[in-house]
Motif scaffolding. Structure first.
Motif, short mmCIF file in Angstrom:
data_model
loop_
_atom_site.label_atom_id
_atom_site.label_comp_id
_atom_site.label_asym_id
_atom_site.label_seq_id
_atom_site.Cartn_x
_atom_site.Cartn_y
_atom_site.Cartn_z
N LEU A 114 -2.56 5.84 -13.61
CA LEU A 114 -3.60 6.86 -13.64
C LEU A 114 -3.41 7.90 -12.54
N VAL A 115 -3.10 7.43 -11.34
CA VAL A 115 -2.89 8.37 -10.23
C VAL A 115 -1.60 9.16 -10.42
N ALA A 116 -0.59 8.56 -11.03
CA ALA A 116 0.65 9.27 -11.32
C ALA A 116 0.36 10.47 -12.24
N VAL A 117 -0.56 10.31 -13.18
CA VAL A 117 -0.96 11.42 -14.04
C VAL A 117 -1.57 12.54 -13.21
N THR A 118 -2.42 12.20 -12.24
CA THR A 118 -3.04 13.24 -11.41
C THR A 118 -2.00 13.96 -10.56
N VAL A 119 -1.01 13.23 -10.06
CA VAL A 119 0.05 13.86 -9.27
C VAL A 119 0.82 14.84 -10.14
N LEU A 197 -12.65 4.93 6.74
CA LEU A 197 -12.65 6.09 7.63
C LEU A 197 -11.26 6.70 7.74
N LEU A 198 -10.25 5.84 7.87
CA LEU A 198 -8.88 6.32 7.98
C LEU A 198 -8.46 7.08 6.72
N GLY A 199 -8.78 6.52 5.56
CA GLY A 199 -8.44 7.19 4.31
C GLY A 199 -9.13 8.53 4.19
N ALA A 200 -10.42 8.58 4.52
CA ALA A 200 -11.17 9.83 4.43
C ALA A 200 -10.65 10.86 5.43
N HIS A 209 -5.85 21.43 4.28
CA HIS A 209 -4.67 22.23 4.60
C HIS A 209 -3.82 22.50 3.36
N GLY A 210 -4.42 22.31 2.19
CA GLY A 210 -3.75 22.69 0.96
C GLY A 210 -2.74 21.71 0.41
N HIS A 211 -2.82 20.45 0.85
CA HIS A 211 -1.84 19.46 0.41
C HIS A 211 -2.45 18.47 -0.58
N LEU A 212 -2.99 18.99 -1.66
CA LEU A 212 -3.64 18.13 -2.65
C LEU A 212 -2.64 17.19 -3.31
N VAL A 213 -1.48 17.73 -3.68
CA VAL A 213 -0.47 16.90 -4.33
C VAL A 213 0.00 15.79 -3.39
N LEU A 214 0.17 16.12 -2.13
CA LEU A 214 0.61 15.12 -1.15
C LEU A 214 -0.44 14.03 -0.98
N THR A 215 -1.70 14.40 -0.98
CA THR A 215 -2.77 13.40 -0.84
C THR A 215 -2.76 12.43 -2.01
N LEU A 216 -2.65 12.96 -3.21
CA LEU A 216 -2.59 12.09 -4.38
C LEU A 216 -1.30 11.28 -4.40
N LEU A 218 0.19 10.14 -1.76
CA LEU A 218 -0.02 9.03 -0.82
C LEU A 218 -0.82 7.91 -1.49
N CYS A 219 -1.85 8.28 -2.27
CA CYS A 219 -2.60 7.27 -3.04
C CYS A 219 -1.67 6.52 -3.98
N LEU A 220 -0.81 7.26 -4.66
CA LEU A 220 0.14 6.67 -5.59
C LEU A 220 1.05 5.67 -4.89
N LEU A 221 1.55 6.05 -3.72
CA LEU A 221 2.44 5.17 -2.97
C LEU A 221 1.73 3.88 -2.56
N LEU A 222 0.52 3.98 -2.04
CA LEU A 222 -0.22 2.81 -1.58
C LEU A 222 -0.55 1.87 -2.75
N LEU A 223 -0.92 2.44 -3.88
CA LEU A 223 -1.23 1.61 -5.05
C LEU A 223 0.01 0.92 -5.58
N ALA A 224 1.12 1.65 -5.65
CA ALA A 224 2.36 1.06 -6.14
C ALA A 224 2.83 -0.06 -5.22
#
Length: 245
Positions: A114-119, A197-200, A209-216, A218-224
């Protein structure tokens, strides 16, 4: 203080005979993901939550009451997709009721997709949040967070809900020694709060700072990583993988 440190260490590096085994550190990782995801949803998708449904219901009430800069439609879509994700999580929980490791592995694998789709969607849009991108992300992330919440509930690790902290914070205060309680698991509770808190914090810094793709990403990496690690640890009849008593 010694009890707090001991509990924190046991959470991060559980002993072999711990009945929850590696589940606490894995669920702390998912708590970090929640902080990242809600940073994305609130800061980039129009002031809506996809994990914190308490806040989302309140936002819906505000929007219906005419508050500016809030979307009733976005809140409703987030609520509906979260419920659908929770429904899927309940079905997975029933299917893998006998093995918590297989349950967590499968759930995080689905979240990874699901997160891969958002990326992919945000990368194609070059980070621009059009209406189509906004609702695609709300749907995918809402499904993933509903799934995660339902699975965390089925795993049954105390103070490891991964998506909400209200009861965790209440227990930290209400069960403390000054309140006359026995102060069970203070380290685990504090680590849950710090993980969110760390995630937020990281998510806000990246999104603003305009890094939406990078944020998602990072979520993808942690889930994988969570899915792969859980898969590797789930072989055999591990004690921690059995249903909670």
């Amino acid at each position: 203080m010694r009890g707090l440190l001991t509990d924190a260490v046991r959470t991060l590096v559980p002993p072999k005979d711990d009945r929850h085994g590696p589940l606490p550190p894995l669920m702390l990782t998912l708590t970090v993901v929640t902080g990242l995801v809600d940073a994305v949803s609130y800061l980039a998708l129009g002031h809506v939550f996809v994990a914190n449904m308490t806040g989302n219901v309140v936002f819906l009430g505000f929007a219906l009451g005419g508050a500016p800069n809030l979307s009733a439609l976005a809140s409703v879509v987030a609520l509906v997709t979260f419920l659908l994700g929770a429904l899927a999580g309940g079905r997975l929980g029933s299917r893998f009721a006998a093995h918590r490791g297989h349950l967590l592995r499968t759930a995080t694998a689905v979240q990874t997709v699901l997160v891969a789709v958002t990326v992919l969607v945000t990368a194609v849009a070059d980070g621009r949040v059009t209406t189509g991108v906004q609702y695609t992300l709300i749907v995918c992330l809402g499904l993933g967070m509903g799934l995660q919440n339902a699975v965390a509930r089925r795993l049954g690790v105390p103070d490891m809900t991964t998506t909400v902290l209200t009861l965790t914070l209440t227990g930290l205060a209400a069960d403390s020694t000054p309140a006359g309680g026995a102060a069970p698991r203070p380290g685990r509770r504090i680590l849950s709060v710090l993980a969110m808190l760390l995630g937020a914090l990281c998510g806000a810094g990246l999104v603003l700072h305009g890094h939406l793709v990078l944020t998602l990403g990072l979520c993808l990496l942690l889930l994988a990583l969570t899915s792969v690690v859980t898969h590797r640890l789930s072989t055999g009849d591990a004690v921690w993988a059995r249903p909670p008593s």
